[in-house]
Motif scaffolding. Structure first.
Motif, short mmCIF file in Angstrom:
data_model
loop_
_atom_site.label_atom_id
_atom_site.label_comp_id
_atom_site.label_asym_id
_atom_site.label_seq_id
_atom_site.Cartn_x
_atom_site.Cartn_y
_atom_site.Cartn_z
N GLN A 1 0.83 -1.20 0.00
CA GLN A 1 0.00 0.00 0.00
C GLN A 1 0.87 1.25 0.00
N GLY B 1 0.67 4.18 -2.74
CA GLY B 1 0.51 5.57 -2.34
C GLY B 1 1.58 6.48 -2.93
N THR C 1 0.49 7.12 -6.66
CA THR C 1 -0.68 7.99 -6.82
C THR C 1 -0.45 9.39 -6.28
N GLU D 1 -6.19 11.13 -8.68
CA GLU D 1 -5.89 10.19 -7.60
C GLU D 1 -7.19 9.64 -7.01
N LYS D 2 -8.17 10.50 -6.81
CA LYS D 2 -9.45 10.04 -6.25
C LYS D 2 -10.11 9.01 -7.16
N TYR E 1 -8.36 5.63 -7.05
CA TYR E 1 -8.67 4.87 -5.84
C TYR E 1 -10.11 4.36 -5.84
N ALA F 1 -8.32 1.49 -0.38
CA ALA F 1 -8.57 2.39 -1.50
C ALA F 1 -9.76 3.31 -1.23
N ARG G 1 -8.62 6.03 1.13
CA ARG G 1 -7.80 7.04 0.46
C ARG G 1 -8.64 7.94 -0.44
N ALA G 2 -9.65 7.35 -1.08
CA ALA G 2 -10.54 8.17 -1.92
C ALA G 2 -11.31 9.17 -1.06
#
Length: 459
Positions: free
Chosen positions: A239, A243, A246, A254-255, A258, A277, A280-281
């Protein structure tokens, strides 16, 4: 700076030629290699993210095609013009033009062999193209021609010899850095690394692509390969590494990446990756969170739809604004809600099922039930799973994606979805006796259906 100045001068000349009443005269004033070089410069701008140059590329292809068709045998005695013809062909040119011009040209055998391979490639004859181009080493050619040849050979060998293809794509990048050739070579390397199961190569190529060509008009193809690669190589890519890659993207890209990873991971049962994911989004960047994005909420809920926090999941699913979802995601939401409801449904079939095994020595009850089942399923006594599963299938098939051919084909075979849950005989299959296990079994069947209802990736 020098390249930019040359590009501006060439574009000005071409615009003048394009707007002149006698465009043919202006084209004739330029040598074929000058037009093709101008085409390459425009393509390099496109690779760097200048989408406004796309119409100019079309115009230059048209002008180059006309000039190459008009060129005579004397023109092609200049090696630069014949190389330009080959580069034009490998840049997406017209195979008829390349073939007609080659028939008029007098040049060395190696150049004619390359021309034959290019013509076969453009006409959809990969086997003949590989044979024609196999003995030719791109590194021995002038860089402008060698780079394109390495890219074409790498593309042709990708299916049968992926390791060799990766080496050729590396040569293309070495011969033509910062160009559309390098962009295409990197983009294809990402997919080949996934096919090879090479996580290190996948991460390196992805990093290089995002650093240099994130705004290329062809970056959506990279995004497809990147998301598929993260799913396929999830055991080998940390991960933290994900990261790092991205983080070089702008917040919106990036959004979306994810969100797409979260969706695919949830469907494939990769709950840890899906949860990461989704988080992160939602997290966003620079203090701008995406917690109100219904897609992030939906995909985060999918990763725990069969867990012990099912009531919380149902509450989250109920709060999602379905009007902000795409048609495919609305179908996914409907399916997730149906599955969540099924997981918590009381096992009403258990009391009716328990007495059945007692008269094991009597052979009559089993054939009777089997006969009734064949005649009319609705007349059966309650059986575990038979009541709750059918509404779930109905809910999914009645959703927005029900008209899709794949979905209809997947939902139509009743034996695949109903028989294992409703068959009362022990010989018919090992249906779990525990209600939770039974619900999980049915849930996995529903998740298989969800995968066919996803539609397009979130935009």
């Amino acid at each position: 700076m020098k390249r930019a100045a040359v590009t501006r001068r060439l574009i000005g000349l071409l615009l003048l030629a394009g707007g002149h009443p006698s465009t043919g005269f202006a084209q004739d004033a330029l040598q074929p290699y000058q037009l093709v070089r101008s085409l390459q410069l425009i393509q390099d701008r496109i690779a760097a993210g200048d989408h406004a140059a796309l119409p100019m590329q079309a115009k230059l292809l048209e002008m180059a095609d006309a000039r190459l068709r008009a060129a005579n045998a004397e023109d092609y005695k200049d090696p630069k013009n014949f190389r330009a013809l080959l580069v034009y062909g490998m840049s997406g040119g017209n195979p008829v033009t390349v073939e007609a011009a080659t028939s008029r040209a007098t040049t060395d055998p190696q150049s004619l062999a390359i021309a034959k391979g290019v013509i076969d490639y453009l006409n959809g004859r990969p086997g003949e193209a590989i044979e024609a181009l196999r003995p030719i080493d791109p590194m021995t050619l002038p860089p402008d021609l060698g780079a394109f040849l390495a890219l074409v050979k790498g593309s042709l060998l990708a299916g049968d010899q992926p390791a060799t293809a990766l080496g050729l794509l590396d040569e293309a990048r070495l011969l033509s850095p910062g160009t559309l050739v390098e962009e295409a070579a990197l983009r294809r390397s990402v997919g080949l690394a996934v096919a090879q199961g090479d996580a290190a190569r996948f991460a390196l190529a992805s990093t290089q692509y995002v650093e240099r060509y994130l705004y290329s008009p062809y970056a959506s193809q990279f995004a497809d390969s990147f998301v598929s690669g993260v799913i396929a190589l999830h055991m080998s890519i940390s991960q933290e590494k994900l990261g790092d890659i991205t983080s070089m993207m702008d917040p919106e890209r990036e959004k979306v990446i994810y969100l797409r990873i979260a969706r695919r991971a949830a469907i494939d049962g990769l709950n840890e990756l899906s949860a990461f994911a989704s988080a992160r989004a939602e997290q966003g960047r620079d203090g701008n969170t995406n917690q109100d994005d219904p897609r992030a909420l939906l995909y985060a809920s999918l990763s725990t739809v069969t867990s012990g926090t099912i009531e919380d999941v149902r509450a989250k699913l109920g709060k999602i604004d379905r009007t902000r979802l795409s048609e495919g995601d609305r179908a996914l939401l409907d399916a997730a809600q149906a599955i969540a409801g099924e997981v918590v449904a009381p096992p009403t079939a258990l009391p009716a099922e328990k007495p059945a095994p007692v008269p094991a020595a009597v052979a009559q009850p089993v054939p009777e039930i089997a006969t009734v089942q064949g005649a009319d399923d609705s007349g059966l006594p309650p059986v575990e799973g038979a009541i709750s599963e059918q509404p779930a299938v109905t809910a999914i098939s009645g959703g927005p994606a029900a008209n899709a051919p794949d979905t209809a084909a997947a939902a139509s075979p009743d034996p695949a979805t109903v028989m294992p849950a409703s068959a009362p005989s022990p010989a018919a299959g090992p249906e779990p006796a525990d209600p939770t296990d039974a619900a999980m079994t049915r849930t996995r069947r529903q998740l298989d259906l969800i995968d066919q209802m996803l539609g397009a990736a979130p935009k």
